[in-house]
Design an enzyme around this catalytic site. Structure first.
Site, PDB file in Angstrom:
ATOM      1  N   TYR A   1       0.841  -1.269   0.129  1.00  0.00           N
ATOM      2  CA  TYR A   1       0.049  -0.056  -0.029  1.00  0.00           C
ATOM      3  C   TYR A   1       0.944   1.233   0.112  1.00  0.00           C
ATOM      4  O   TYR A   1       2.130   1.044   0.157  1.00  0.00           O
ATOM      5  CB  TYR A   1      -0.837   0.169   1.195  1.00  0.00           C
ATOM      6  CG  TYR A   1      -0.364   0.434   2.586  1.00  0.00           C
ATOM      7  CD1 TYR A   1       0.486  -0.519   3.218  1.00  0.00           C
ATOM      8  CD2 TYR A   1      -0.522   1.330   3.280  1.00  0.00           C
ATOM      9  CE1 TYR A   1       1.055   0.003   4.419  1.00  0.00           C
ATOM     10  CE2 TYR A   1      -0.036   1.933   4.387  1.00  0.00           C
ATOM     11  CZ  TYR A   1       0.864   0.957   5.022  1.00  0.00           C
ATOM     12  OH  TYR A   1       1.451   1.347   6.221  1.00  0.00           O
TER      13      TYR A   1
ATOM     14  N   ARG B   1       8.193   3.944  -4.582  1.00  0.00           N
ATOM     15  CA  ARG B   1       8.415   2.990  -3.749  1.00  0.00           C
ATOM     16  C   ARG B   1       7.418   1.985  -4.016  1.00  0.00           C
ATOM     17  O   ARG B   1       7.569   0.650  -3.453  1.00  0.00           O
ATOM     18  CB  ARG B   1       8.218   3.537  -2.145  1.00  0.00           C
ATOM     19  CG  ARG B   1       8.420   2.819  -0.985  1.00  0.00           C
ATOM     20  CD  ARG B   1       8.315   3.341   0.402  1.00  0.00           C
ATOM     21  NE  ARG B   1       6.974   4.122   0.636  1.00  0.00           N
ATOM     22  CZ  ARG B   1       6.941   4.790   1.632  1.00  0.00           C
ATOM     23  NH1 ARG B   1       7.727   5.045   2.565  1.00  0.00           N
ATOM     24  NH2 ARG B   1       5.553   5.295   1.634  1.00  0.00           N
TER      25      ARG B   1
ATOM     26  N   ARG C   1      -7.006 -20.613  -2.098  1.00  0.00           N
ATOM     27  CA  ARG C   1      -6.029 -20.662  -0.855  1.00  0.00           C
ATOM     28  C   ARG C   1      -4.886 -21.579  -0.866  1.00  0.00           C
ATOM     29  O   ARG C   1      -5.110 -22.773  -0.980  1.00  0.00           O
ATOM     30  CB  ARG C   1      -6.858 -20.493   0.599  1.00  0.00           C
ATOM     31  CG  ARG C   1      -5.635 -20.396   1.519  1.00  0.00           C
ATOM     32  CD  ARG C   1      -6.542 -20.487   2.933  1.00  0.00           C
ATOM     33  NE  ARG C   1      -5.520 -19.950   3.923  1.00  0.00           N
ATOM     34  CZ  ARG C   1      -4.685 -20.587   4.475  1.00  0.00           C
ATOM     35  NH1 ARG C   1      -4.659 -22.042   4.066  1.00  0.00           N
ATOM     36  NH2 ARG C   1      -3.830 -20.095   5.457  1.00  0.00           N
TER      37      ARG C   1
ATOM     38  N   LYS D   1       6.555  -2.272   1.814  1.00  0.00           N
ATOM     39  CA  LYS D   1       5.470  -1.630   2.567  1.00  0.00           C
ATOM     40  C   LYS D   1       4.275  -2.481   2.272  1.00  0.00           C
ATOM     41  O   LYS D   1       3.307  -2.151   1.556  1.00  0.00           O
ATOM     42  CB  LYS D   1       5.008  -0.130   2.186  1.00  0.00           C
ATOM     43  CG  LYS D   1       4.095   0.848   2.836  1.00  0.00           C
ATOM     44  CD  LYS D   1       4.271   2.194   2.337  1.00  0.00           C
ATOM     45  CE  LYS D   1       3.169   3.141   3.216  1.00  0.00           C
ATOM     46  NZ  LYS D   1       3.188   3.159   4.668  1.00  0.00           N
TER      47      LYS D   1
ATOM     48  N   GLU E   1      12.191   2.681  14.391  1.00  0.00           N
ATOM     49  CA  GLU E   1      11.357   3.593  13.841  1.00  0.00           C
ATOM     50  C   GLU E   1      10.034   3.652  14.635  1.00  0.00           C
ATOM     51  O   GLU E   1       9.841   2.749  15.814  1.00  0.00           O
ATOM     52  CB  GLU E   1      11.138   3.346  12.537  1.00  0.00           C
ATOM     53  CG  GLU E   1      10.313   2.034  12.244  1.00  0.00           C
ATOM     54  CD  GLU E   1      10.125   1.662  10.893  1.00  0.00           C
ATOM     55  OE1 GLU E   1      10.145   2.601   9.823  1.00  0.00           O
ATOM     56  OE2 GLU E   1      10.015   0.416  10.463  1.00  0.00           O
TER      57      GLU E   1
HETATM   58  N1  PMP Z   1       7.818   3.682   9.118  1.00  0.00           N
HETATM   59  C1  PMP Z   1       6.768   3.057   9.106  1.00  0.00           C
HETATM   60  C2  PMP Z   1       6.680   1.743   9.637  1.00  0.00           C
HETATM   61  C3  PMP Z   1       5.517   3.617   8.442  1.00  0.00           C
HETATM   62  O1  PMP Z   1       4.269   2.896   8.539  1.00  0.00           O
HETATM   63  C4  PMP Z   1       5.495   4.611   7.774  1.00  0.00           C
HETATM   64  C5  PMP Z   1       4.283   5.494   7.303  1.00  0.00           C
HETATM   65  N2  PMP Z   1       3.568   4.566   6.511  1.00  0.00           N
HETATM   66  C6  PMP Z   1       6.746   5.374   7.987  1.00  0.00           C
HETATM   67  C7  PMP Z   1       7.855   4.852   8.421  1.00  0.00           C
HETATM   68  C8  PMP Z   1       6.993   7.024   7.286  1.00  0.00           C
HETATM   69  O2  PMP Z   1       6.768   6.632   5.700  1.00  0.00           O
HETATM   70  P1  PMP Z   1       6.419   7.891   4.817  1.00  0.00           P
HETATM   71  O3  PMP Z   1       7.292   9.235   5.264  1.00  0.00           O
HETATM   72  O4  PMP Z   1       6.673   7.471   3.387  1.00  0.00           O
HETATM   73  O5  PMP Z   1       4.962   7.953   5.086  1.00  0.00           O
END
Ligand code: PMP
Length: 283
Positions: free
Chosen positions: A33, A52, A100, A147, A179
Site C-alpha cells: 500500500y 516506492r 487458498r 510497505k 522507527e
Molecule cells: N515507518 C513506518 C513503519 C510507516 O508505516 C511509515 C508510514 N507509512 C513510515 C515509516 C513513514 O513513511 P512515509 O514518510 O513514506 O509516510
C-alpha cells in the site's frame, strides 16, 4: 457522506466496491500500500510514493495491476470527486483472488483499490502541543523496507500506547530504536538531527528522504546512526515523520519530558520547511 472509491478500473460508491473473500490481501496480507497526502487539494510527494510502490511490488514478485500507468490521474480524479482539501489517498494492491494456497498463483489478476480520507493535516493538537510515545519491542518481520499491509503489530502498538496514556510507540530492537509504529523516529542533540540509517530494518520514509534533503539544504546537521532508548529520553528534542503527520514533535518519551515539554525549535522549523517545500512541489 458516501465517498466515491476506485476498484479495478471503476469509480464506485463506497458501498458498491466489493472484493472476493479469496483475495490474497484478505487471506494472507499478500498486498502492498501507499498513502499520499493531500494539501490544498493537491498531491504531496506523488513521485516518491509511486517509486516506492513499484519497488514493493518488485520485491514481492507481484504484477502491476491494470491501471498502474494511470495512477496519477486516478488519484487526482478521486480528490476531485470527493472534494478533498486536506487528507490523503490510500492505495492498495494485492496479488488478487485465487484458491487458498501458500504458493503464489500463476494467473491471478492483481486487485487495485484506492479511497480518500479527508482530515485536517495542519494545526492539529499534536502539531501545536507535541505528542507522547512509549517504547515497545520491535517484533515485526525482517523486511520492513517493503510497505506491506501486515499492520497488526503496529495496530497492537497503538493500543499499547493508548492503554499507557500515550499517542504512539517507538520500536526497539537489539537495544536501538528502529522507527515509530507508523513513522520514522528522530532525536535532536545540540542542534544535530539523529535518525537511524536506511536498511531492511525500517521503512524508507518518503517524508524522511525529502525532510533530510531540505534540512541539509538549510545547513542543518544530520547524523544517520542508531540511537538508544536512553539517548532518546535525554535528547534535547524528538520528533517523527510520515506522509500524514509531516513532522510531528515528540515531547514525552516513556513518561520523561523532552526538553521543555513543548515542541522544540528544530522540530518546529523542520515542520515549517517541510510543509512549505512540499506545498511548492504539490501536483
Ligand atoms: N515507518 C513506518 C513503519 C510507516 O508505516 C511509515 C508510514 N507509512 C513510515 C515509516 C513513514 O513513511 P512515509 O514518510 O513514506 O509516510
Amino acid at each position: 457522506m458516501m465517498r466515491t472509491v476506485y476498484l479495478n478500473g471503476e469509480y464506485l460508491p463506497e458501498n458498491e466496491a466489493k472484493v472476493s473473500i479469496f483475495d490474497r490481501g484478505f487471506l494472507m496480507a499478500d498486498g502492498v500500500y501507499e498513502v499520499t497526502s493531500v494539501l490544498d487539494g493537491k498531491l504531496l510527494e506523488f513521485d516518491g510514493h509511486l517509486k516506492r510502490l513499484e519497488r514493493s511490488l518488485g520485491e514481492l514478485d507481484m504484477d502491476k495491476p491494470e491501471g498502474f500507468d494511470d495512477l496519477l490521474e486516478i488519484h487526482r480524479e478521486l480528490v476531485r470527486l470527493n472534494d478533498v482539501d486536506q487528507g490523503g489517498v490510500y492505495l492498495q494492491i494485492t496479488r488478487g483472488a485465487a484458491d487458498r494456497d501458500f504458493v503464489y498463483p500463476k494467473d491471478a489478476t492483481p486487485t487495485l483499490c484506492l479511497f480518500t480520507q479527508s482530515k485536517p493535516l495542519l494545526d492539529t493538537d499534536a502539531s501545536k502541543n507535541g505528542m507522547s510515545v512509549i517504547f515497545a519491542d520491535d517484533i515485526r518481520w525482517g523486511r520492513r523496507d517493503i510497505k506491506t499491509v501486515q499492520l497488526l503489530y503496529p495496530s497492537m502498538c497503538k493500543m499499547m500506547a493508548k492503554a499507557a496514556g500515550a499517542d504512539d510507540a517507538w520500536l526497539v530492537e537489539d537495544g536501538f530504536v528502529t522507527e515509530g509504529s507508523s513513522n520514522n523516529a528522530y532525536i535532536v542533540k545540540g542542534n544535530k538531527i539523529i535518525t537511524r540509517g536506511l536498511s531492511n530494518d525500517i521503512l524508507h520514509g518518503i517524508t524522511r528522504a525529502s525532510l533530510l534533503k531540505y534540512a541539509k539544504e538549510s545547513q542543518m546537521e544530520i547524523e544517520e546512526r542508531n540511537f538508544t532508548p536512553d539517548e532518546a529520553k535525554t535528547a534535547d528534542e524528538a520528533f517523527i515523520s510520515s506522509a500524514s503527520t509531516f513532522v510531528m514533535p515528540v515531547v514525552k518519551i516513556e513518561g520523561e519530558t523532552i526538553g521543555e515539554g513543548t515542541p522544540g525549535k528544530v522540530s518546529q522549523r523542520l515542520r515549517e520547511i517541510y510543509i512549505d517545500e512540499s506545498r511548492k512541489r504539490a501536483i
